[in-house]
Motif scaffolding. Structure first.
Motif, mmCIF file in Angstrom:
data_model
loop_
_atom_site.group_PDB
_atom_site.id
_atom_site.type_symbol
_atom_site.label_atom_id
_atom_site.label_comp_id
_atom_site.label_asym_id
_atom_site.label_seq_id
_atom_site.Cartn_x
_atom_site.Cartn_y
_atom_site.Cartn_z
ATOM 1 N N CYS A 174 -0.560 0.412 5.163
ATOM 2 C CA CYS A 174 -2.027 -0.417 5.645
ATOM 3 C C CYS A 174 -2.503 -0.672 6.450
ATOM 4 O O CYS A 174 -1.721 -1.168 7.251
ATOM 5 C CB CYS A 174 -3.132 -0.705 4.222
ATOM 6 N N SER A 175 -4.301 -0.499 6.668
ATOM 7 C CA SER A 175 -4.112 -1.026 8.580
ATOM 8 C C SER A 175 -4.030 -2.975 7.576
ATOM 9 O O SER A 175 -4.088 -3.625 9.290
ATOM 10 C CB SER A 175 -5.523 0.043 8.996
ATOM 11 N N CYS A 176 -4.417 -2.516 6.993
ATOM 12 C CA CYS A 176 -4.189 -4.151 6.801
ATOM 13 C C CYS A 176 -2.853 -5.099 6.791
ATOM 14 O O CYS A 176 -2.512 -6.183 6.695
ATOM 15 C CB CYS A 176 -5.214 -4.654 5.253
ATOM 16 N N GLY A 177 -1.797 -4.210 6.803
ATOM 17 C CA GLY A 177 -0.569 -4.554 6.701
ATOM 18 C C GLY A 177 0.106 -4.279 5.499
ATOM 19 O O GLY A 177 1.228 -4.379 5.496
ATOM 20 N N LYS A 178 -0.605 -3.820 4.138
ATOM 21 C CA LYS A 178 -0.269 -3.708 3.290
ATOM 22 C C LYS A 178 0.437 -2.776 3.121
ATOM 23 O O LYS A 178 0.152 -1.713 3.231
ATOM 24 C CB LYS A 178 -1.178 -4.051 1.640
ATOM 25 N N TRP A 179 1.989 -2.662 2.459
ATOM 26 C CA TRP A 179 2.922 -1.639 2.405
ATOM 27 C C TRP A 179 2.666 -1.368 0.889
ATOM 28 O O TRP A 179 2.834 -1.611 -0.283
ATOM 29 C CB TRP A 179 4.389 -1.648 2.419
ATOM 30 N N ILE A 180 2.217 0.424 0.723
ATOM 31 C CA ILE A 180 1.927 1.209 -0.788
ATOM 32 C C ILE A 180 3.071 2.341 -0.736
ATOM 33 O O ILE A 180 2.943 2.698 0.245
ATOM 34 C CB ILE A 180 0.180 1.338 -0.402
ATOM 35 N N SER A 181 3.774 2.031 -2.299
ATOM 36 C CA SER A 181 3.998 2.911 -2.253
ATOM 37 C C SER A 181 4.122 3.732 -3.871
ATOM 38 O O SER A 181 3.846 2.788 -4.099
ATOM 39 C CB SER A 181 6.409 3.018 -1.935
ATOM 40 N N PRO A 182 4.419 4.776 -3.848
ATOM 41 C CA PRO A 182 3.819 6.130 -2.942
ATOM 42 C C PRO A 182 2.470 5.718 -2.383
ATOM 43 O O PRO A 182 1.974 5.035 -2.790
ATOM 44 C CB PRO A 182 3.825 7.596 -3.491
ATOM 45 N N ALA A 183 2.161 7.082 -0.823
ATOM 46 C CA ALA A 183 1.038 6.613 -0.010
ATOM 47 C C ALA A 183 0.186 7.570 -0.774
ATOM 48 O O ALA A 183 0.874 9.180 -0.040
ATOM 49 C CB ALA A 183 1.345 6.487 0.819
ATOM 50 N N PHE A 184 -0.815 7.713 -1.065
ATOM 51 C CA PHE A 184 -1.717 8.920 -0.942
ATOM 52 C C PHE A 184 -3.278 8.549 -0.184
ATOM 53 O O PHE A 184 -3.869 7.888 -0.893
ATOM 54 C CB PHE A 184 -2.100 9.680 -2.360
ATOM 55 N N GLN A 185 -2.867 8.482 1.050
ATOM 56 C CA GLN A 185 -4.188 7.810 1.862
ATOM 57 C C GLN A 185 -4.881 8.680 1.974
ATOM 58 O O GLN A 185 -4.846 10.098 2.915
ATOM 59 C CB GLN A 185 -3.285 7.069 3.266
ATOM 60 N N ILE A 186 -6.711 8.193 1.808
ATOM 61 C CA ILE A 186 -7.195 9.038 2.572
ATOM 62 C C ILE A 186 -8.370 7.960 3.535
ATOM 63 O O ILE A 186 -8.434 6.481 3.528
ATOM 64 C CB ILE A 186 -7.953 9.572 1.296
ATOM 65 N N ALA A 187 -8.457 8.520 4.700
ATOM 66 C CA ALA A 187 -9.347 7.592 5.633
ATOM 67 C C ALA A 187 -10.485 7.687 5.794
ATOM 68 O O ALA A 187 -11.251 8.904 4.966
ATOM 69 C CB ALA A 187 -8.721 8.990 7.119
ATOM 70 N N THR A 188 -11.425 6.486 5.704
ATOM 71 C CA THR A 188 -12.795 6.698 5.589
ATOM 72 C C THR A 188 -13.643 6.864 6.252
ATOM 73 O O THR A 188 -14.857 7.144 5.963
ATOM 74 C CB THR A 188 -12.360 4.502 5.105
#
Length: 113
Positions: free
Chosen positions: A84-98
């Motif tokens: 994430c842009s805040c530095g947190k690693w997320i796995s698995p990542a289903f990343q939606i752009a705000t």
């Protein structure tokens, strides 16, 4: 009342706040890219807890997430995880752009005395 998130292009409902993976900025910043250290502020993306049915099979290691109605690209998925842009690693990542979605807050009626 639940907050809904909609496609910015066609306004289709994509998910609710209940499907969002909450996270706090990572305190172990040294393992992350320089630009993502101590970013503070809001995250540029939301991460979903799980793959949602409308996303399709997601059978590759990574790929695009598109609106099921208009096929506007709203995010990406990566089974191995993403930062994430805040530095947190997320796995698995289903990343939606705000920037690709609209946050629809519930309407509350004003209280009259």
């Amino acid at each position: 009342m639940t907050i809904n998130y909609r496609c910015k292009k066609c306004r289709s409902l994509l998910f609710t706040e209940n499907e969002i993976q909450p996270h706090e900025p990572n305190s172990n910043e040294v393992s992350f890219g320089y630009r993502r250290r101590g970013g503070g502020g809001d995250c540029n993306s939301v991460f979903l807890k799980d793959k949602l049915v409308w996303m399709g099979p997601c059978d590759q290691n990574n790929g695009k997430i598109e609106c099921p109605k208009c096929h506007y690209e709203v995010g990406t998925y990566t089974w191995s995880g993403n930062q994430c842009s805040c530095g947190k690693w997320i796995s698995p990542a289903f990343q939606i752009a705000t920037s690709k979605i609209d946050k629809e807050k519930p309407f509350t009626f004003p209280q009259h005395n």
